[in-house]
Design a protein around this motif. Structure first.
Motif, PDB file in Angstrom:
ATOM      1  N   THR A  55       0.826  -1.216   0.000  1.00  9.25           N
ATOM      2  CA  THR A  55       0.000   0.000   0.000  1.00  9.25           C
ATOM      3  C   THR A  55       0.857   1.262   0.000  1.00  9.25           C
ATOM      4  OG1 THR A  55      -0.188   0.093   2.408  1.00  9.25           O
ATOM      5  CG2 THR A  55      -1.907  -1.119   1.218  1.00  9.25           C
ATOM      6  N   LEU A  56       2.115   1.128   0.387  1.00  9.89           N
ATOM      7  CA  LEU A  56       3.004   2.289   0.419  1.00  9.89           C
ATOM      8  C   LEU A  56       3.538   2.652  -0.965  1.00  9.89           C
ATOM      9  CD1 LEU A  56       4.908   1.465   3.704  1.00  9.89           C
ATOM     10  CD2 LEU A  56       3.070   3.118   3.373  1.00  9.89           C
ATOM     11  N   ASN A  57       3.109   1.899  -1.982  1.00  9.81           N
ATOM     12  CA  ASN A  57       3.520   2.186  -3.358  1.00  9.81           C
ATOM     13  C   ASN A  57       2.608   3.205  -4.035  1.00  9.81           C
ATOM     14  OD1 ASN A  57       5.669   0.376  -3.200  1.00  9.81           O
ATOM     15  ND2 ASN A  57       4.396  -1.335  -3.845  1.00  9.81           N
ATOM     16  N   THR A  58       1.517   3.588  -3.359  1.00  9.70           N
ATOM     17  CA  THR A  58       0.583   4.559  -3.945  1.00  9.70           C
ATOM     18  C   THR A  58       0.375   5.722  -2.985  1.00  9.70           C
ATOM     19  OG1 THR A  58      -1.423   3.576  -2.991  1.00  9.70           O
ATOM     20  CG2 THR A  58      -0.660   2.681  -5.122  1.00  9.70           C
ATOM     21  N   ASP A  59       0.073   6.873  -3.556  1.00 13.74           N
ATOM     22  CA  ASP A  59      -0.208   8.045  -2.721  1.00 13.74           C
ATOM     23  C   ASP A  59      -1.428   7.806  -1.835  1.00 13.74           C
ATOM     24  OD1 ASP A  59       1.959   9.381  -3.790  1.00 13.74           O
ATOM     25  OD2 ASP A  59       0.769  10.480  -5.272  1.00 13.74           O
ATOM     26  N   ARG A  63      -1.387   7.968   2.227  1.00 12.60           N
ATOM     27  CA  ARG A  63      -2.280   8.885   2.957  1.00 12.60           C
ATOM     28  C   ARG A  63      -3.179   8.123   3.931  1.00 12.60           C
ATOM     29  NH1 ARG A  63      -2.564  11.508  -2.063  1.00 12.60           N
ATOM     30  NH2 ARG A  63      -4.525  10.472  -2.519  1.00 12.60           N
ATOM     31  N   SER A  64      -3.673   6.971   3.500  1.00 13.06           N
ATOM     32  CA  SER A  64      -4.532   6.151   4.358  1.00 13.06           C
ATOM     33  C   SER A  64      -3.783   5.674   5.601  1.00 13.06           C
ATOM     34  CB  SER A  64      -5.062   4.958   3.564  1.00 13.06           C
ATOM     35  OG  SER A  64      -5.788   4.093   4.406  1.00 13.06           O
ATOM     36  N   ASN A 107       9.720   4.530   5.340  1.00 11.30           N
ATOM     37  CA  ASN A 107       9.316   4.585   3.935  1.00 11.30           C
ATOM     38  C   ASN A 107       9.445   6.029   3.456  1.00 11.30           C
ATOM     39  OD1 ASN A 107       6.885   5.249   1.972  1.00 11.30           O
ATOM     40  ND2 ASN A 107       7.510   3.127   1.605  1.00 11.30           N
ATOM     41  N   PRO A 108      10.130   6.280   2.340  1.00 11.24           N
ATOM     42  CA  PRO A 108      10.338   7.653   1.870  1.00 11.24           C
ATOM     43  C   PRO A 108       9.041   8.409   1.574  1.00 11.24           C
ATOM     44  CG  PRO A 108      11.715   6.116   0.631  1.00 11.24           C
ATOM     45  CD  PRO A 108      10.827   5.301   1.502  1.00 11.24           C
ATOM     46  N   ARG A 109       8.056   7.735   1.005  1.00 13.08           N
ATOM     47  CA  ARG A 109       6.782   8.409   0.703  1.00 13.08           C
ATOM     48  C   ARG A 109       6.059   8.819   1.984  1.00 13.08           C
ATOM     49  NH1 ARG A 109       3.409   5.737  -4.113  1.00 13.08           N
ATOM     50  NH2 ARG A 109       4.423   6.962  -5.714  1.00 13.08           N
ATOM     51  N   LEU A 110       6.047   7.922   2.953  1.00  9.18           N
ATOM     52  CA  LEU A 110       5.389   8.220   4.226  1.00  9.18           C
ATOM     53  C   LEU A 110       6.144   9.338   4.949  1.00  9.18           C
ATOM     54  CD1 LEU A 110       3.107   7.487   6.184  1.00  9.18           C
ATOM     55  CD2 LEU A 110       4.647   5.794   7.194  1.00  9.18           C
ATOM     56  N   ALA A 111       7.461   9.286   4.901  1.00  6.05           N
ATOM     57  CA  ALA A 111       8.273  10.330   5.539  1.00  6.05           C
ATOM     58  C   ALA A 111       8.026  11.688   4.887  1.00  6.05           C
ATOM     59  CB  ALA A 111       9.753   9.962   5.467  1.00  6.05           C
ATOM     60  N   ALA A 112       7.873  11.708   3.571  1.00  6.28           N
ATOM     61  CA  ALA A 112       7.612  12.966   2.863  1.00  6.28           C
ATOM     62  C   ALA A 112       6.241  13.524   3.245  1.00  6.28           C
ATOM     63  CB  ALA A 112       7.698  12.757   1.360  1.00  6.28           C
ATOM     64  N   ALA A 116       5.600  17.056   5.188  1.00  5.27           N
ATOM     65  CA  ALA A 116       4.696  18.076   4.654  1.00  5.27           C
ATOM     66  C   ALA A 116       3.574  18.395   5.648  1.00  5.27           C
ATOM     67  CB  ALA A 116       4.107  17.605   3.330  1.00  5.27           C
ATOM     68  N   SER A 117       3.060  17.395   6.307  1.00  2.00           N
ATOM     69  CA  SER A 117       1.985  17.605   7.278  1.00  2.00           C
ATOM     70  C   SER A 117       2.499  18.328   8.511  1.00  2.00           C
ATOM     71  CB  SER A 117       1.373  16.259   7.697  1.00  2.00           C
ATOM     72  OG  SER A 117       0.798  15.631   6.599  1.00  2.00           O
ATOM     73  N   TYR A 118       3.700  17.975   8.937  1.00  2.00           N
ATOM     74  CA  TYR A 118       4.286  18.579  10.120  1.00  2.00           C
ATOM     75  C   TYR A 118       4.554  20.066   9.902  1.00  2.00           C
ATOM     76  CZ  TYR A 118       7.339  19.186  14.154  1.00  2.00           C
ATOM     77  OH  TYR A 118       7.891  19.634  15.322  1.00  2.00           O
ATOM     78  N   LYS A 119       5.031  20.425   8.701  1.00  2.00           N
ATOM     79  CA  LYS A 119       5.318  21.829   8.383  1.00  2.00           C
ATOM     80  C   LYS A 119       4.047  22.651   8.323  1.00  2.00           C
ATOM     81  CE  LYS A 119       9.591  21.082   5.855  1.00  2.00           C
ATOM     82  NZ  LYS A 119      10.234  21.089   4.538  1.00  2.00           N
TER      83      LYS A 119
END
Length: 121
Positions: A55-59, A63-64, A107-112, A116-119
């Motif tokens: 599931t971490l292969n998709t945006d 997000r989920s 996971n790089p996508r989750l970290a990104a 973004a959410s933290y900022k």
């Protein structure tokens, strides 16, 4: 070669030691003469969030998962019963819980998404 999707999980938990816990421990030690640090660590609330690495292969999947991690952090770091106000301690507890879970998943996508959410607050 068969392709198996294994489920993984991450524990979202309250920080083990916070300033409030330290202060309560010092006051409790002064009043009772002893504090059991092991019992505090054993009683840390946590929620397990299960996910499939695929599931971490998709945006949408990222997000989920992030949303479920945030929800779990809200469960383990609740607001004081009878109030609608979120204290600074609760906000910090939730932020640390989410950060630890994102870090554990690595996971790089989750970290990104987290960055973004933290900022944006």
């Amino acid at each position: 070669m068969t392709h198996e999707t294994s489920m993984k999980q991450v524990a979202v938990s309250r920080p083990k030691i916070t300033l409030l816990m330290v202060l309560c421990g010092v006051v409790g030690a002064a009043a009772s003469g002893a504090v059991s640090a092991a019992s505090v660590a054993d009683e840390v609330p946590q929620r397990v969030v299960k996910y499939s690495p695929d599931t971490l292969n998709t945006d949408t999947g990222v997000r989920s998962l992030y949303h479920r991690i945030v929800q779990a952090a809200e469960d383990v770091c609740p607001i004081t019963p009878g109030t609608r106000f979120v204290t600074t301690a609760v906000v910090e507890c939730r932020a640390q819980s989410v950060a630890r879970a994102v870090h554990k998943i690595n996971n790089p996508r989750l970290a990104a998404l987290y960055a973004a959410s933290y900022k944006s607050g």
